[in-house]
Design a protein around this motif. Structure first.
Motif, short mmCIF file in Angstrom:
data_model
loop_
_atom_site.label_atom_id
_atom_site.label_comp_id
_atom_site.label_asym_id
_atom_site.label_seq_id
_atom_site.Cartn_x
_atom_site.Cartn_y
_atom_site.Cartn_z
N ALA A 181 30.25 74.57 60.43
CA ALA A 181 31.78 75.35 60.85
C ALA A 181 32.59 74.44 60.79
O ALA A 181 33.88 74.69 60.56
N ALA A 182 32.48 73.23 61.47
CA ALA A 182 33.71 72.20 61.45
C ALA A 182 33.85 71.66 59.93
O ALA A 182 35.15 71.31 59.75
N ARG A 183 33.06 71.98 59.08
CA ARG A 183 33.32 71.55 57.79
C ARG A 183 34.07 72.84 56.84
O ARG A 183 34.27 72.83 55.62
N ALA A 184 34.07 73.96 57.67
CA ALA A 184 34.74 75.05 57.13
C ALA A 184 33.69 75.84 56.17
O ALA A 184 34.28 76.44 55.22
N GLU A 185 32.57 75.65 56.22
CA GLU A 185 31.59 76.15 55.49
C GLU A 185 31.14 77.41 56.30
O GLU A 185 30.26 77.40 57.15
N THR A 186 31.58 78.66 55.74
CA THR A 186 31.36 79.95 56.58
C THR A 186 30.25 80.75 55.88
O THR A 186 30.26 80.40 54.51
N GLY A 187 29.70 81.61 56.31
CA GLY A 187 28.62 82.54 55.78
C GLY A 187 27.29 82.20 56.13
O GLY A 187 26.95 80.93 56.31
N THR A 188 26.32 82.80 56.37
CA THR A 188 24.86 82.66 56.52
C THR A 188 24.25 81.65 55.81
O THR A 188 23.34 80.69 56.27
N LEU A 189 24.70 81.58 54.37
CA LEU A 189 23.90 80.80 53.38
C LEU A 189 24.72 79.50 53.05
O LEU A 189 24.53 78.80 52.18
#
Length: 269
Positions: free
Chosen positions: A131-139
């Protein structure tokens, strides 16, 4: 066992050797033209060679292969340092901080955990980092460069954490039969794109089944590869004893020898 050299001194010597190989002033011509993309395949290969040495329980080979793998890390660090991005010490410091952060029950004041509790906590911390790397979504954050079977297992494991999973492995076996039937239906038309799609679905379900059974699909397939090599080698040896090679005989003869090899393995000690 002879006394091991000082770890810091040994690592510094390796870093010095790597810098010398990449030096524009008298370095190795091959090493000088490499970049991250050209070295990456060697990094992956060395990781698999480590696994192979472990599987063979060959400690001298493991020593050698771990050195090769460490050299790959040093290689990438040297190229990153040359481009002004980071160096080996940054890599070591970052992974050290990450391990301390992910193990508060060891390095902090959190109470001790069971192995299962630590697994859940580990994944929760990784989710925070994504989340801190702005990677959203379950996968999000599952590397594209992973071996396909491994990535399939990781994708389904991630989905399973949010409830998208079969309750039992038997359900995946039913899905496997369904996908096999769909592939069989495509065989008469022999459309390469459709066949590739259906074979992909079949492999994906198999990877999911392995995951559900707490097995690593890559390890399963490597074991099957080794078994095939061993058995086919025995078939060739049996044919050679008859003065034949595989190309000199029929499929029926080879299959007969294959079944004999399987029977001997199953009845052996």
């Amino acid at each position: 066992m002879p006394q091991s050299p000082d770890p810091a001194a040994a690592l510094q010597r390796l870093l010095t050797v790597m810098a010398r190989l990449r030096s524009p002033d008298g370095g190795c011509p091959w090493d000088l033209i490499q970049n991250f993309a050209t070295i990456a395949p060697y990094t992956i290969e060395e990781a698999y060679e480590v696994e192979d040495a472990i599987h063979r329980d060959d400690r001298p080979a493991l020593l050698d292969e771990l050195g090769d793998l460490l050299f790959q890390v040093v290689y990438h660090a040297q190229m990153a340092e040359e481009s002004g991005h980071f160096g080996f010490s940054d890599i070591a410091e970052k992974i050290t901080r990450k391990m301390i952060l992910r193990h508060p029950h060891v390095f902090g004041e959190t109470e001790s955990r069971t192995s299962e509790e630590q697994t859940h906590a580990w994944e929760a911390q990784k989710a925070v980092e994504r989340a801190a790397r702005a990677e959203t979504g379950t996968l999000a954050g599952i590397p594209q460069g992973l071996p396909a079977l491994t990535r399939a297992a990781k994708l389904t494991r991630r989905a399973a954490r949010v409830g998208f999973d079969w309750p039992e492995a038997a359900g995946i076996l039913d899905k496997l039969e369904e996908e096999a039937a769909e592939l069989r239906a495509e065989l008469p038309a022999a459309d390469p794109a459709r066949l590739a799609d259906e074979v992909g679905d079949l492999l994906f379900v198999l990877a999911n089944l392995a995951r559900k059974l707490d097995l690593d699909p890559e390890t399963c397939l490597r074991g099957a590869n080794r078994k095939f090599e061993r058995r086919f080698g025995a078939v060739e040896a049996a044919l050679a004893a008859e003065g034949l090679a595989p190309a000199d005989t029929t499929l029926e003869v080879m299959e007969a020898h294959w079944q004999e090899v399987k029977k001997a393995e199953r009845s052996g000690p």
